[in-house]
Design an enzyme around this catalytic site. Structure first.
Site, short mmCIF file in Angstrom:
data_model
loop_
_atom_site.label_atom_id
_atom_site.label_comp_id
_atom_site.label_asym_id
_atom_site.label_seq_id
_atom_site.Cartn_x
_atom_site.Cartn_y
_atom_site.Cartn_z
N LYS A 266 0.85 -1.19 0.00
CA LYS A 266 0.00 0.00 0.00
C LYS A 266 0.87 1.23 0.00
O LYS A 266 1.75 1.39 0.86
CB LYS A 266 -0.90 0.00 1.24
CG LYS A 266 -1.74 1.28 1.39
CD LYS A 266 -2.51 1.27 2.72
CE LYS A 266 -3.21 2.59 2.96
NZ LYS A 266 -3.89 2.63 4.28
N ASP A 271 -2.66 10.49 3.21
CA ASP A 271 -4.05 10.07 3.38
C ASP A 271 -4.81 11.08 4.24
O ASP A 271 -4.74 11.05 5.47
CB ASP A 271 -4.11 8.69 4.03
CG ASP A 271 -5.54 8.18 4.16
OD1 ASP A 271 -6.41 8.72 3.45
OD2 ASP A 271 -5.76 7.26 4.96
N LYS A 278 -10.28 12.88 7.71
CA LYS A 278 -9.81 12.52 9.04
C LYS A 278 -9.82 13.73 9.97
O LYS A 278 -9.77 14.88 9.50
CB LYS A 278 -8.37 11.99 8.96
CG LYS A 278 -8.20 10.67 8.24
CD LYS A 278 -6.72 10.30 8.18
CE LYS A 278 -6.51 8.98 7.45
NZ LYS A 278 -7.02 7.83 8.22
N ASP A 289 1.51 6.61 5.28
CA ASP A 289 0.56 5.61 4.78
C ASP A 289 1.07 4.89 3.54
O ASP A 289 0.35 4.08 2.95
CB ASP A 289 -0.80 6.27 4.50
CG ASP A 289 -1.98 5.35 4.75
OD1 ASP A 289 -1.80 4.35 5.48
OD2 ASP A 289 -3.07 5.62 4.24
N ASP A 348 -12.21 6.88 3.45
CA ASP A 348 -11.02 6.69 4.27
C ASP A 348 -10.65 5.22 4.42
O ASP A 348 -9.66 4.89 5.05
CB ASP A 348 -11.22 7.33 5.66
CG ASP A 348 -9.91 7.48 6.42
OD1 ASP A 348 -8.85 7.56 5.76
OD2 ASP A 348 -9.95 7.50 7.67
N GLU A 350 -9.50 3.43 2.00
CA GLU A 350 -8.99 3.46 0.62
C GLU A 350 -7.86 2.47 0.36
O GLU A 350 -7.65 2.05 -0.77
CB GLU A 350 -8.52 4.88 0.28
CG GLU A 350 -7.10 5.24 0.70
CD GLU A 350 -6.87 5.19 2.21
OE1 GLU A 350 -5.74 4.88 2.62
OE2 GLU A 350 -7.81 5.46 2.98
N ARG A 352 -7.44 -0.65 1.05
CA ARG A 352 -7.88 -1.95 0.54
C ARG A 352 -8.27 -1.88 -0.93
O ARG A 352 -8.21 -2.89 -1.65
CB ARG A 352 -9.03 -2.48 1.39
CG ARG A 352 -10.29 -1.65 1.36
CD ARG A 352 -11.19 -1.91 2.57
NE ARG A 352 -10.56 -1.38 3.79
CZ ARG A 352 -11.11 -1.51 5.01
NH1 ARG A 352 -12.26 -2.15 5.15
NH2 ARG A 352 -10.49 -1.01 6.07
#
Length: 500
Positions: A266, A271, A278, A289, A348, A350, A352
């Protein structure tokens, strides 16, 4: 990274800035773990005075001890190992790393820690190198100089002249170099490290790899190629940013490989949460991230440097998750590569989505096993805290990761994928929803990814907490990017190579 040499000389004769020895914690008070490393009068003095000086021998304790010119070293340093009856290689790794970390700004260090056996020596060298790390890219030259890592490390060992010891030290340098490079990427500011910049960094890293065997090839898919290839997860997550997504394939191809392994990382370079934004508190840490993609890149390169007889392909799933007029919306439906549709209920969740694209692409090449690694869920930190990572997946691959983590000194805990939770991912309009109920969020994310691996042996590594240390440094772990996962994945590849 520091230069490491092995020596069998008397530690008291080493003309270095700092000589490091181990001190343990006992019921009777602190005591030197190996007093024979020092002249008898100094060892006796430490035994008599350490407690009165407040020295405990606890793990991660590093204390300077005055020697008044009685050693060739300018200063003696005591590094704590805790209980002397339970000194494992990992405790030696931590003690060595704590010492070199605390000695930043020192010109030369010698470590006279227990290193009479190969596992001990390997741990000491690796720990010393992992601890000797600082990130100074954004500091002025004056500030950078005062916190520069130790440039020269000598490790005292009776094995110094043995080829196996030299090989172990060489491997430790490769491993530590991969971890350092991963940390550097994680610590880089997101205005400098966005998807296209990450892709360029991958190309540069491959060019500078100094490979021992095999070849490494980099392929980059930009927005147009991603649209053409049906990579709906990457396109959907990245569409809110002016800096478009990328999928980077880094393939190491030795001759006659013993196995074929795919690694999927990933790489959300920042993010914000997207439309499901967030909270402001702690959002600065979201530059981390992309830790999974960074770990994948440098694991592939480390495998190449070591010349492992395993074909390793890394997939870096890179996007910036931002809110804007073009951003993905809750209730959007996207199509992942391969055709499965996903209703996006929370932007959020995202990671996956981009991993799903990467997993499908990886499995199309029919690897023997696929690993994905990601700072995926806040639920991971709720379950396991900030120093233990989670691993889910098929039984065999999951067990291999746990064994590899134990061998490398990292902490991964096996977690289940309960089939009765799958109902939480049902969508009213698509094949899947990208979130389910609140409880068991880490497991639900794993179940979501499971939908994209088919029958391929697979393990999912959730490193959300351990990837970025927002608290104080400890052992060989600095503040900021930690490089977690590199050592475990590399040990996994080495184990696969050993099955040849």
């Amino acid at each position: 990274m520091p230069r490491v040499t092995l020596t069998s000389k008397n530690p008291a004769s080493l003309a270095v800035d700092a000589l490091v020895v181990a001190i343990a914690k006992t019921a009777a008070g602190p005591r030197l773990l190996d007093p024979d490393q020092l002249p008898p009068e100094i060892a006796a003095e430490i035994a008599a005075s350490a407690g009165a000086l407040g020295i405990t021998g606890d793990q991660d304790e590093v204390r300077r001890y005055p020697t008044a010119g009685r050693l060739s070293a300018k200063v003696l340093v005591l590094t704590g190992v805790g209980d002397p009856t339970a000194v494992t290689p990992e405790l030696l790794r931590r003690a060595a790393g704590a010492a070199t970390r605390e000695l930043a700004g020192t010109s030369s260090v010698a470590l006279a820690l227990p290193a009479g056996h190969l596992p001990e020596l390997t741990a000491v060298v690796e720990g010393a190198l992992l601890g000797a790390y600082t990130f100074t890219r954004y500091r002025s030259p004056d500030q950078a100089a005062t916190s520069a890592p130790v440039p020269s490390i000598e490790v005292v060992t009776p094995l110094a002249r043995q080829s196996s010891a030299v090989s172990a030290a060489t491997r430790a340098e490769v491993v530590a170099g991969a971890v350092h490079a991963t940390r550097d990427l994680v610590n880089t500011a997101p205005n400098d490290l966005y998807p296209a910049a990450f892709a360029d960094a991958a190309k540069a890293a491959v060019k500078d790899a100094g490979l021992r065997a095999g070849t490494v090839k980099v392929t980059v898919l930009d927005e147009k190629a991603l649209v053409a290839g049906g990579y709906g997860g990457l396109i959907g997550v990245g569409q809110g940013s002016v800096r478009g997504p990328r999928l980077v394939k880094v393939a190491y191809s030795p001759s006659r490989p013993a196995a074929k392994v795919a690694l999927v990382g990933k790489g959300i370079t920042f993010d914000s949460g997207g439309i499901s934004i967030k909270p402001a508190a702690g959002m600065d840490a979201m530059k981390s991230d992309m830790s999974g993609a960074a770990a994948v890149l440098h694991t592939v390169l480390a495998a190449a440097r070591l010349g492992l007889p395993v074909a390793v392909t890394g997939w870096l799933c890179l996007a910036e998750n931002m809110p804007s007029g073009t951003a993905q919306r809750p209730s959007d439906v996207i199509t992942i590569r391969g055709g499965k549709t996903v209703e996006v209920l929370n932007t959020d969740a995202e990671g996956r989505l981009v991993l799903a694209d990467g997993l499908v692409a990886a499995i199309e090449e029919k690897p023997d096993v696929v690993l994905d690694i990601a700072t995926l869920t806040g639920a991971q930190t709720v379950a396991l805290g900030n120093q233990v990572s989670a691993v889910m997946g098929t039984d065999g691959a999951r067990a291999e990761i746990v064994a590899s983590a134990e061998a490398s000194g990292e902490l991964f805990w096996p977690m289940p994928l309960p089939a009765d939770l799958k109902g939480g991912l049902k969508s009213k309009v698509a094949d899947l929803a990208n979130i389910g109920e609140r409880f068991g969020g880490m497991l639900l994310a794993g179940l979501f990814l499971q939908e994209f691996v088919g029958t391929t042996p697979w393990a999912h590594l959730d490193i959300a907490g351990p990837a970025f240390n927002e608290k104080t440094a400890h052992g060989y772990t600095p503040v900021g990017g930690t490089g977690v996962g590199v050592r475990t994945m590399l040990a996994f590849l080495e184990a696969r190579a050993a099955q040849r």
